[in-house]
Design an enzyme around this catalytic site. Structure first.
Site, PDB file in Angstrom:
ATOM      1  N   LYS A  23       2.379   9.888   8.637  1.00 49.56           N
ATOM      2  CA  LYS A  23       1.735   9.301   9.817  1.00 49.56           C
ATOM      3  C   LYS A  23       2.332   9.800  11.142  1.00 49.56           C
ATOM      4  CE  LYS A  23      -0.263   5.145   7.708  1.00 49.56           C
ATOM      5  NZ  LYS A  23      -1.685   5.331   7.891  1.00 49.56           N
TER       6      LYS A  23
ATOM      7  N   PHE B 254       0.859  -1.188   0.000  1.00 49.79           N
ATOM      8  CA  PHE B 254       0.000   0.000   0.000  1.00 49.79           C
ATOM      9  C   PHE B 254       0.889   1.230   0.000  1.00 49.79           C
ATOM     10  CE2 PHE B 254      -2.642   3.409   1.554  1.00 49.79           C
ATOM     11  CZ  PHE B 254      -3.797   3.204   0.809  1.00 49.79           C
TER      12      PHE B 254
ATOM     13  N   ASP C  51       9.225   2.909   1.621  1.00 55.57           N
ATOM     14  CA  ASP C  51       8.030   3.573   2.138  1.00 55.57           C
ATOM     15  C   ASP C  51       7.999   3.302   3.633  1.00 55.57           C
ATOM     16  OD1 ASP C  51       5.509   4.157   3.066  1.00 55.57           O
ATOM     17  OD2 ASP C  51       4.482   3.524   1.240  1.00 55.57           O
TER      18      ASP C  51
HETATM   19  C1  LIG Z   1       2.858   2.273   3.885  1.00 53.67           C
HETATM   20  C2  LIG Z   1       1.906   3.377   3.535  1.00 53.67           C
HETATM   21  N1  LIG Z   1       2.169   4.178   2.485  1.00 53.67           N
HETATM   22  C3  LIG Z   1       1.357   5.188   2.136  1.00 53.67           C
HETATM   23  C4  LIG Z   1       0.195   5.442   2.842  1.00 53.67           C
HETATM   24  C5  LIG Z   1      -0.691   6.583   2.440  1.00 53.67           C
HETATM   25  O1  LIG Z   1      -0.562   7.601   3.390  1.00 53.67           O
HETATM   26  P1  LIG Z   1      -1.664   8.762   3.470  1.00 53.67           P
HETATM   27  O2  LIG Z   1      -2.965   8.109   3.801  1.00 53.67           O
HETATM   28  O3  LIG Z   1      -1.152   9.679   4.553  1.00 53.67           O
HETATM   29  O4  LIG Z   1      -1.704   9.465   2.166  1.00 53.67           O
HETATM   30  C6  LIG Z   1      -0.132   4.622   3.922  1.00 53.67           C
HETATM   31  C7  LIG Z   1      -1.386   4.839   4.654  1.00 53.67           C
HETATM   32  O5  LIG Z   1      -1.945   3.954   5.255  1.00 53.67           O
HETATM   33  C8  LIG Z   1       0.752   3.572   4.283  1.00 53.67           C
HETATM   34  O6  LIG Z   1       0.485   2.755   5.308  1.00 53.67           O
END
Ligand SMILES: Cc1ncc(COP(=O)(O)O)c(C=O)c1O
Length: 417
Positions: free
Chosen positions: A263, A150, A234
């Site tokens: 986050k 994700f 990420d």
């Molecule tokens: C690993 C990872 N990358 C990207 C995102 C996307 O982040 P945002 O919701 O702040 O755009 C998330 C959100 O859950 C995530 O867990």
């Protein structure tokens, strides 16, 4: 009361009334729980009728210092009264200090700020493509990513997200090859002269809380080097202490070329960041990327306060020690209720209870909420714990006991079915 219909104005609105209003006014792309949260303190949240919930999800791994932490609240209030936003036509003092602080803690050289995780991953994607474009390698556009990864929901981030149901109906998306998480040989096979980068979560979060197999992350570095590609990590869910290390990649043998953070970086205040090595400082020259709000003083001050609280309260070490407690509690739970629990896995204070096939997290969560505990789902059948890093051992015990009650009754129902 502002925003309520005349008959509700002037009185406290109930959960039912506000949920009904939400269902007519909010765009229905989410499936929120049927109560309305109004305030929080530490790991507790209270709805508009005063009902208490134990929050062991922290707004999906965001509120790392808990709700209404006095030092964070004070910093935000003071900064709001001093300077909030000037745009990127100008520097602001707190932002420069935050960039320096992040570089000091991670060994990266440069920081580009934005407002969310998805935006930070968009920046990574643009960075990787433009890095090679600027060197005349215009065909190096493909990304290697992982099944169930994700990375966010904008079209660029979505192209790297590996869950087909999130992608369906939004194509065509950019060139990305998805391979199984943990399978370094599959990564090797997916590489080619058109690959600009491999992007990896250092623990897969949304996909179902999958820590990497030993040696996997280090192998990605070696594969990328062989093929002249970048490695992007990420760290949006795993970064800023969640795994018990500042970055999930720390100590794994993976030294990424660039990472994304969001986050927990703002403890609840929206902020995202891309951190890069000095080698990549020229990849996005002036005018190639930007954000009006990115690096604003208020978000930067909040983030600096979060980092200070992590130090002052030893929260990263705490994520390790309390994570070990949570791991033991969840392992016991899984042993006690094998009819429901298939496995538990995680790192630090990011853990998942994988339920057996036939159980669906979204269907079980309402019963857990009804019992007074807030968790989130990850993948189809994983119940995820991502508590505030300030959580106490007593709260972890309370949460797992609460979950035990719900899963035991589900197990009994299944046994009699
Ligand atoms: C690993 C990872 N990358 C990207 C995102 C996307 O982040 P945002 O919701 O702040 O755009 C998330 C959100 O859950 C995530 O867990």
């Amino acid at each position: 009361m502002l925003g309520l219909s005349p008959e509700m104005a002037g009185k406290d609105a109930s959960n039912t009334e506000l949920v009904a209003l939400a269902q007519t006014r909010l765009y229905p792309n989410y499936r929120q729980a049927p109560f309305v949260l109004a305030r929080g303190r530490g790991c507790e949240l209270f709805d508009v009728e005063g009902r208490r919930y134990l929050d062991l999800c922290a707004g999906v791994a965001v509120c790392s210092v808990g709700h209404a932490h006095p030092a964070l609240v004070r910093t935000i209030a003071e900064q709001a009264a001093t300077l909030m936003h000037v745009s990127n036509w100008f520097y602001n003092d707190v932002n420069v200090r935050l960039a320096d602080e992040l570089c000091r803690r991670t060994g990266f050289a440069r920081v580009l700020f934005c407002n969310s995780g998805t935006e930070a991953n968009e920046a990574l994607l643009k960075l990787a493509r433009h890095h090679f474009y600027a060197q005349g390698q215009k065909d190096r556009m493909r990304i290697v990513a992982f099944d169930n990864a994700f990375h966010g929901r904008t079209l660029g981030a979505l192209s790297m997200t590996g869950t087909p149901k999130y992608r369906e109906g939004f194509g065509p998306l950019g060139p990305v090859t998805h391979v199984p998480y943990g399978d370094a040989d599959a990564v090797e096979r997916a590489m080619g002269p058109d690959v600009c980068a491999i992007i990896v979560e250092t623990v897969q979060g949304e996909g179902g809380v999958f820590p990497p197999p030993p040696g996997f992350l280090a192998r990605l570095r070696a594969i990328a080097d062989t093929h002249g590609a970048l490695v992007l990590a990420d760290e949006i869910q795993t970064g800023v202490g969640r795994t018990g290390r500042f970055l999930g990649s720390d100590g794994t043998g993976l030294k990424p070329d660039a990472i994304s953070l969001a986050k927990g970086l703002g403890g609840g205040f929206p902020i995202g960041a891309m951190l890069t090595t000095e080698k990549l400082a020229g990849a996005l020259p002036g005018g190639t990327h930007g954000s009006t709000f990115g690096g604003n003083a208020l978000a930067s001050a909040a983030s600096l306060a979060v980092l200070k609280i992590l130090d002052d309260e030893d929260l990263i070490e705490g994520a390790r020690s309390k994570g070990a407690v949570l791991a033991a509690l969840l392992s016991d739970l899984a042993r006690e209720i094998p009819a429901v629990c298939e496995a538990v896995r995680g790192e630090g204070l990011l853990w998942g209870v994988a339920m057996r096939p036939g159980f669906v997290a979204r269907e079980v969560l309402p019963q857990i909420q009804e019992a007074g505990l807030l968790l989130t789902g990850a993948g189809e059948r994983v119940l995820r714990f991502s508590p505030p890093l300030v959580v106490s051992v007593a709260e972890l015990n309370e949460g797992v006991a609460c979950l035990r009650g719900v899963l035991s009754s589900l197990g009994r129902v299944r046994a009699t079915a």
